[in-house]
Design an enzyme around this catalytic site. Structure first.
Site, PDB file in Angstrom:
ATOM      1  N   ARG A   1       1.157  -1.348   0.415  1.00  0.00           N
ATOM      2  CA  ARG A   1       0.108   0.072  -0.168  1.00  0.00           C
ATOM      3  C   ARG A   1       0.961   1.412   0.542  1.00  0.00           C
ATOM      4  O   ARG A   1       0.352   2.238  -0.325  1.00  0.00           O
ATOM      5  CB  ARG A   1      -0.739  -0.133   1.006  1.00  0.00           C
ATOM      6  CG  ARG A   1      -2.086  -0.962   1.270  1.00  0.00           C
ATOM      7  CD  ARG A   1      -3.087  -1.107   2.039  1.00  0.00           C
ATOM      8  NE  ARG A   1      -4.188  -1.649   2.240  1.00  0.00           N
ATOM      9  CZ  ARG A   1      -4.948  -1.915   2.855  1.00  0.00           C
ATOM     10  NH1 ARG A   1      -4.575  -1.549   4.183  1.00  0.00           N
ATOM     11  NH2 ARG A   1      -5.969  -2.685   2.493  1.00  0.00           N
TER      12      ARG A   1
ATOM     13  N   GLY B   1     -12.946  -3.726   0.826  1.00  0.00           N
ATOM     14  CA  GLY B   1     -14.632  -3.196   1.330  1.00  0.00           C
ATOM     15  C   GLY B   1     -14.598  -2.065   0.122  1.00  0.00           C
ATOM     16  O   GLY B   1     -15.697  -2.082   0.033  1.00  0.00           O
TER      17      GLY B   1
ATOM     18  N   GLY C   1      -9.663  -8.396  -0.107  1.00  0.00           N
ATOM     19  CA  GLY C   1      -8.385  -8.329   0.523  1.00  0.00           C
ATOM     20  C   GLY C   1      -7.669  -9.677   0.236  1.00  0.00           C
ATOM     21  O   GLY C   1      -6.873 -10.212   0.053  1.00  0.00           O
TER      22      GLY C   1
ATOM     23  N   LYS D   1     -19.097 -16.387   3.438  1.00  0.00           N
ATOM     24  CA  LYS D   1     -20.563 -16.602   3.997  1.00  0.00           C
ATOM     25  C   LYS D   1     -21.151 -15.418   2.575  1.00  0.00           C
ATOM     26  O   LYS D   1     -20.397 -14.357   1.935  1.00  0.00           O
ATOM     27  CB  LYS D   1     -20.415 -15.467   5.116  1.00  0.00           C
ATOM     28  CG  LYS D   1     -19.970 -15.947   6.015  1.00  0.00           C
ATOM     29  CD  LYS D   1     -20.761 -15.560   7.489  1.00  0.00           C
ATOM     30  CE  LYS D   1     -19.798 -14.081   8.228  1.00  0.00           C
ATOM     31  NZ  LYS D   1     -20.407 -13.076   8.796  1.00  0.00           N
TER      32      LYS D   1
HETATM   33  P1  ADP Z   1     -12.299 -11.590   0.433  1.00  0.00           P
HETATM   34  O1  ADP Z   1     -11.354 -10.872   1.041  1.00  0.00           O
HETATM   35  O2  ADP Z   1     -11.511 -12.040  -0.519  1.00  0.00           O
HETATM   36  O3  ADP Z   1     -13.516 -10.518  -0.613  1.00  0.00           O
HETATM   37  P2  ADP Z   1     -13.827 -13.074   2.299  1.00  0.00           P
HETATM   38  O4  ADP Z   1     -13.360 -12.272   3.644  1.00  0.00           O
HETATM   39  O5  ADP Z   1     -14.978 -12.900   1.440  1.00  0.00           O
HETATM   40  O6  ADP Z   1     -12.728 -12.864   1.067  1.00  0.00           O
HETATM   41  O7  ADP Z   1     -13.615 -13.919   2.233  1.00  0.00           O
HETATM   42  C1  ADP Z   1     -12.559 -15.330   2.824  1.00  0.00           C
HETATM   43  C2  ADP Z   1     -12.315 -16.372   3.582  1.00  0.00           C
HETATM   44  O8  ADP Z   1     -12.917 -17.025   3.796  1.00  0.00           O
HETATM   45  C3  ADP Z   1     -10.684 -16.893   4.239  1.00  0.00           C
HETATM   46  O9  ADP Z   1     -10.947 -17.235   5.150  1.00  0.00           O
HETATM   47  C4  ADP Z   1     -11.603 -18.176   3.566  1.00  0.00           C
HETATM   48  O10 ADP Z   1     -10.927 -19.184   4.957  1.00  0.00           O
HETATM   49  C5  ADP Z   1     -12.794 -18.299   3.846  1.00  0.00           C
HETATM   50  N1  ADP Z   1     -13.539 -19.693   3.200  1.00  0.00           N
HETATM   51  C6  ADP Z   1     -12.682 -19.988   1.925  1.00  0.00           C
HETATM   52  N2  ADP Z   1     -13.675 -21.117   1.444  1.00  0.00           N
HETATM   53  C7  ADP Z   1     -14.540 -21.635   2.853  1.00  0.00           C
HETATM   54  C8  ADP Z   1     -15.224 -22.779   3.351  1.00  0.00           C
HETATM   55  N3  ADP Z   1     -15.632 -23.718   2.117  1.00  0.00           N
HETATM   56  N4  ADP Z   1     -15.473 -22.564   4.144  1.00  0.00           N
HETATM   57  C9  ADP Z   1     -15.217 -22.021   5.670  1.00  0.00           C
HETATM   58  N5  ADP Z   1     -13.952 -21.159   4.990  1.00  0.00           N
HETATM   59  C10 ADP Z   1     -14.016 -20.916   3.806  1.00  0.00           C
HETATM   60 MG    MG Z   2     -11.966 -10.804   3.095  1.00  0.00          MG
END
Ligand code: ADP
Ligand code: MG
Length: 391
Positions: A36, A371, A348, A198
């Protein structure tokens, strides 16, 4: 874009207050990832070359409106100084007498870093008095903290109401240009990949991208809620039971636009060394949980991605932090890296996964704001951009 950018404003010899995103990961008082800081350099160097007095400010961590030693920006200033090969003036407070004096002593081309904006309670509450104190330090305001544009805080939004002129820096401009192209006039086919933990975090982005994309691939933990909506047992998998009906609705609305995993890697525990095996989506037994997409799903997703001309990816395909469940995420990253297409990574954890796989250089764009990029792809305005001066 009808907002002023850095090149639209006169900065020569002026005091330019720049909000940057130096919210970097730290360990034992040292910066562990300086991506960053590097991302802010084009704007900072431009201002130095224009003989501006460059006053930088950022938040770091969550000090909750109080001075907390571990969140001071001194080691950030050190990293910045090394990168610019230049001495940085660093103040121990954000507003008031000390920074005001320091700014008064600045010469053209000097760079000064104010202390953590979040040491002040008025930052997160977007307090007008705090915003005015910040504004006092500057002739013009530039925001280049893309990662904080979805937050209306004093240093990102409030301040724009107390300076005569404000503009976005090169980082924000680039983020908005690239991601704006993807949502407004994408080369097609346009494929969106949504994953992560989620469904509830990403309902709005799924709905928004369903309208724009030709295909929407769903993986990660959130796919389990869709698997439940298909009527399959999900064992101990992460499932949001209150979102199953919504998942059904989305599947009905989208028809074959939505692609779900056909198989998954299940484990008998949420642990790196758990027993694991591949099963079809209708074969998740009691005591097992889906932690990654399976090889058949990867192949099916790959076939769709190979045709794509634009890809937006937000959210990993599995628990990529554990090697045993990183394959889906890594393979998808590799497919994107090999594509002759515009590839955009938002989120992230998705960005971290791409970096970890060493494929960051192969993507068109990796957003510096998790975000903020999510909110952008949801089609919602970014308050700290909306409040900048109109052209
Ligand atoms: P990003 O930061 O890219 O937007 P998120 O924060 O929404 O992504 O989600 C990332 C998290 O989701 C990771 O910590 C990962 O371990 C978790 N994750 C991915 N697949 C699964 C799964 N099948 N069960 C539980 N957690 C999961
Ligand atoms: Mg995340």
């Amino acid at each position: 874009m009808n907002k002023k950018t850095l090149k639209d404003i006169d900065v020569k010899g002026k005091k330019v207050l720049v909000r940057v995103d130096f919210n970097v990961p730290m360990k034992d008082g040292k910066v562990t990832d300086d991506t960053r800081i590097g991302a802010a350099l084009p704007t900072i160097n431009y201002l130095i070359n224009e003989d501006a007095k460059v006053i930088l400010m950022s938040h770091l961590g969550r000090p909750k409106g109080e001075v907390k030693e571990e969140f001071r920006l001194d080691s950030v200033a050190q990293v910045l100084s090394d990168k610019l090969e230049k001495t940085i003036i660093k103040t121990d407070t954000t507003v008031g007498e000390e920074p005001e004096k320091a700014v008064a002593n600045m010469e053209a081309g000097d760079v000064l870093l104010l202390e953590n904006t979040r040491f002040n309670a008025g930052e997160k509450s977007n307090d007008a008095e705090f915003a005015k104190e910040l504004a006092k330090l500057a002739d013009v305001y530039v925001n280049d903290a893309f990662g904080a544009t979805h937050r209306a805080h004093a240093s990102t939004e409030g301040i724009t109401h107390h300076v005569e002129e404000s503009a976005m820096g090169f980082l924000i401009q680039n983020e908005l240009d690239v991601m704006g192209k993807a949502v407004k006039s994408p080369d097609r086919p346009f494929v969106a990949i949504i994953g992560g933990a989620k469904v509830s975090d990403k309902i709005a982005v799924i709905e928004s991208l369903l309208e724009k994309a030709d295909s929407l691939i769903i993986g990660g933990g959130m796919a389990n809620t869709f698997i439940a909506a298909q009527g399959h047992p999900t064992g101990d998998s992460l499932v949001e039971t209150d979102k199953i009906d919504l998942a059904k609705e989305l599947m009905e609305k989208a028809g074959d636009k939505i692609l779900l995993p056909t198989d998954v890697v299940v484990a008998d525990d949420f642990a790196a060394d758990a027993n694991n095996k591949v099963v079809a989506v209708d074969g998740i037994e009691d005591g097992w949980q889906a932690l990654d997409i399976g090889p058949d799903a990867i192949a099916k997703f790959e076939a769709v991605l190979k045709e794509a001309k634009t890809v937006v990816w937000n959210g990993p395909m599995g628990v990529f932090e554990m090697d045993a469940f990183a394959k889906g995420t890594n393979q998808v990253a590799q497919v994107l890296a090999d594509l002759d297409a515009m590839t955009i990574i938002g989120g992230g954890d998705s960005a971290a996964a791409v970096n970890k796989a060493g494929l960051d250089g192969k993507m068109t764009h990796i957003s510096t704001g998790g975000g903020a990029s999510l909110q952008f792809f949801e089609g919602k305005p970014l308050p700290a951009v909306e409040s900048l001066s109109d052209r």
